[in-house]
Design an enzyme around this catalytic site. Structure first.
Site, PDB file in Angstrom:
ATOM      1  N   THR A   1      44.312  42.754  41.098  1.00 56.46           N
ATOM      2  CA  THR A   1      43.216  43.334  39.845  1.00 56.46           C
ATOM      3  C   THR A   1      42.204  42.064  40.428  1.00 56.46           C
ATOM      4  O   THR A   1      41.984  41.245  40.512  1.00 56.46           O
ATOM      5  CB  THR A   1      43.942  42.914  39.073  1.00 56.46           C
ATOM      6  OG1 THR A   1      44.062  41.925  38.206  1.00 56.46           O
ATOM      7  CG2 THR A   1      45.154  43.473  38.496  1.00 56.46           C
TER       8      THR A   1
ATOM      9  N   ILE B   1      36.270  36.956  43.364  1.00 56.03           N
ATOM     10  CA  ILE B   1      36.608  36.161  43.997  1.00 56.03           C
ATOM     11  C   ILE B   1      37.776  37.165  44.762  1.00 56.03           C
ATOM     12  O   ILE B   1      38.420  37.113  45.796  1.00 56.03           O
ATOM     13  CB  ILE B   1      37.980  35.264  42.793  1.00 56.03           C
ATOM     14  CG1 ILE B   1      36.611  33.808  43.242  1.00 56.03           C
ATOM     15  CG2 ILE B   1      39.293  34.928  43.242  1.00 56.03           C
ATOM     16  CD1 ILE B   1      37.037  32.875  43.903  1.00 56.03           C
ATOM     17  N   GLY B   2      37.584  38.674  43.845  1.00 53.82           N
ATOM     18  CA  GLY B   2      39.082  39.286  44.467  1.00 53.82           C
ATOM     19  C   GLY B   2      38.240  40.462  46.140  1.00 53.82           C
ATOM     20  O   GLY B   2      39.568  40.239  46.033  1.00 53.82           O
TER      21      GLY B   2
ATOM     22  N   ALA C   1      39.670  43.273  42.760  1.00 51.17           N
ATOM     23  CA  ALA C   1      39.930  43.241  43.624  1.00 51.17           C
ATOM     24  C   ALA C   1      38.553  44.279  44.277  1.00 51.17           C
ATOM     25  O   ALA C   1      37.707  43.966  45.115  1.00 51.17           O
ATOM     26  CB  ALA C   1      40.602  44.554  44.050  1.00 51.17           C
ATOM     27  N   SER C   2      37.139  44.296  43.392  1.00 50.77           N
ATOM     28  CA  SER C   2      36.220  45.708  44.164  1.00 50.77           C
ATOM     29  C   SER C   2      34.944  44.521  44.221  1.00 50.77           C
ATOM     30  O   SER C   2      33.469  44.788  44.813  1.00 50.77           O
ATOM     31  CB  SER C   2      35.583  46.549  43.392  1.00 50.77           C
ATOM     32  OG  SER C   2      35.417  46.602  41.590  1.00 50.77           O
ATOM     33  N   SER C   3      35.160  43.106  43.780  1.00 47.02           N
ATOM     34  CA  SER C   3      33.921  42.415  43.623  1.00 47.02           C
ATOM     35  C   SER C   3      34.009  40.485  43.734  1.00 47.02           C
ATOM     36  O   SER C   3      35.277  40.423  43.392  1.00 47.02           O
ATOM     37  CB  SER C   3      33.037  42.626  42.578  1.00 47.02           C
ATOM     38  OG  SER C   3      33.513  42.032  41.359  1.00 47.02           O
TER      39      SER C   3
ATOM     40  N   SER D   1      41.495  28.536  35.550  1.00 45.86           N
ATOM     41  CA  SER D   1      40.389  27.906  35.450  1.00 45.86           C
ATOM     42  C   SER D   1      40.208  26.060  35.555  1.00 45.86           C
ATOM     43  O   SER D   1      41.633  26.057  35.122  1.00 45.86           O
ATOM     44  CB  SER D   1      39.959  28.006  35.406  1.00 45.86           C
ATOM     45  OG  SER D   1      38.544  27.293  34.691  1.00 45.86           O
TER      46      SER D   1
ATOM     47  N   TYR E   1      37.726  32.108  26.563  1.00 52.42           N
ATOM     48  CA  TYR E   1      37.694  32.258  27.685  1.00 52.42           C
ATOM     49  C   TYR E   1      38.494  31.316  28.212  1.00 52.42           C
ATOM     50  O   TYR E   1      39.480  31.189  28.844  1.00 52.42           O
ATOM     51  CB  TYR E   1      36.221  32.040  28.733  1.00 52.42           C
ATOM     52  CG  TYR E   1      36.843  32.026  30.502  1.00 52.42           C
ATOM     53  CD1 TYR E   1      36.929  32.900  30.593  1.00 52.42           C
ATOM     54  CD2 TYR E   1      36.493  30.473  30.918  1.00 52.42           C
ATOM     55  CE1 TYR E   1      37.103  32.938  32.389  1.00 52.42           C
ATOM     56  CE2 TYR E   1      36.809  30.666  32.329  1.00 52.42           C
ATOM     57  CZ  TYR E   1      36.826  31.366  33.448  1.00 52.42           C
ATOM     58  OH  TYR E   1      37.651  31.845  34.224  1.00 52.42           O
TER      59      TYR E   1
END
EC number: 1.1.1.270
Length: 330
Positions: free
Chosen positions: A8, A14-15, A10-12, A171, A193
């Site tokens: 999930t 860390i992913g 995945a487009s930018s 984190s 967060y």
């Protein structure tokens, strides 16, 4: 038979770096990119296939802050696959972060300066909001949407003869003091967060307790401080550039500054190659980078207890029942 890995977010960030690194090490994988923005996902898919033509890369649209989207994506995935070998639960948000300048300067001249810089403890607050599902946005995106995804995909994940992995992006900022079982969505606090990442840690422990015998294992990682869209929300890119000489110096004393998404994926990639049943469920695996730029993995015992983890898990099951009933009525 190809291993199937779902990622999930995945487009930018860390992913995306994770996709590249996994294929660099094994281009026979089947990567399924689970993304909210399909145009970005398709562009990433094309780029990955151009550099790794023997790989199999597919996309599925999912917005983990929208439960209808999660249910629809789960339905599609169950039609496509008979099993999933690994899910990277990586998508997450830190909306409208506010940096506490006073706390920052106070911390710079304290004994805890390295701890503060490594964890951002006490430095960041965020403005949360309510989603269309009536849930706190950070909680739903970072925790509950992924929880429902796992619940829906249990038939693809639970095979006692061949274990599957869940790998959560947590984190170093996951603080016990920011989490409460009475307010697990953190609707009354200012650090959603941090609360959501502590909730992730609890959930991972509870999932191991409830699913290990069915062949499903869960781990949590921290990618460190890498420059992604999330960190650019804290400070704009030009300020990170101005601070870079000081950060590179601090990295000789604080290994959390991985700085690049590639470096940040060190622990995520390492975990993929481990036997999940051999891992300690109470340990968080941390990506780290030395002052000279060498990447390595370190570990941290999580500040939690299994009873609290189980109580949180039961609360999530109760919430799941509630939202399923609500969705059926609409």
């Amino acid at each position: 038979m190809r291993k199937v890995v779902l990622i999930t977010g995945a487009s930018s960030g860390i992913g995306l770096a994770l996709c590249k690194r996994l294929l660099m090490e094994d281009d026979e994988l089947h990567l399924c990119l689970a993304c909210r923005n399909m145009s970005k996902a398709e562009a990433v898919r094309a780029a990955l296939l151009a550099s790794h033509p023997t790989a199999e890369v597919t996309v599925v649209q999912v917005d983990v802050s929208n439960l209808q989207s999660v249910f629809q994506a789960s339905k599609e995935l169950k039609q496509r696959f008979q099993r999933l070998d690994c899910i990277y639960l990586n998508a997450g948000i830190m909306p409208n972060p506010h940096l506490n300048i006073k706390a920052l300067f106070s911390g710079l001249f304290s004994r805890n300066v390295l701890h503060m810089l490594s964890t951002a403890e006490g430095l960041l607050t965020q403005d949360d909001k309510i989603t269309a599902d009536g849930l706190q946005e950070v909680f739903e995106t970072n925790v509950f949407g992924h929880f429902i995804l796992i619940r829906e995909l249990e038939p693809l994940l639970c095979h006692s003869d061949n274990p599957s992995q869940l790998i959560w992006t947590s984190s170093r900022n996951a603080r016990k003091s920011n989490f409460s079982l009475e307010d697990f969505q953190h609707s009354k606090g200012k650090e959603p967060y941090s609360s959501s990442k502590y909730a992730t840690d609890l959930l991972s422990v509870a999932l191991n307790r409830n699913f290990n015998q069915q062949g499903l294992y869960s781990s949590v990682v921290c990618p460190g401080t890498a420059l992604t869209n999330l960190t650019y929300g804290v400070l704009p890119p030009f300020l990170w550039t101005l601070l870079m000489p000081a950060i590179l110096l601090v990295r000789f004393f604080a290994n959390a500054f991985t700085l690049t998404p590639y470096n940040g994926t060190e622990a995520l990639v390492w975990l993929f190659h481990q036997k999940p049943e051999s891992l300690n469920p109470l340990i968080k695996y941390l990506s780290a980078t030395t002052g000279f730029g060498r990447n390595y993995i370190t570990t941290q015992k999580m500040d939690l207890d299994e009873d609290t983890a189980e109580k949180f898990y039961q609360k999530l099951l109760e919430l799941e029942k509630h939202v399923r009933v609500t969705i059926q009525k609409t």
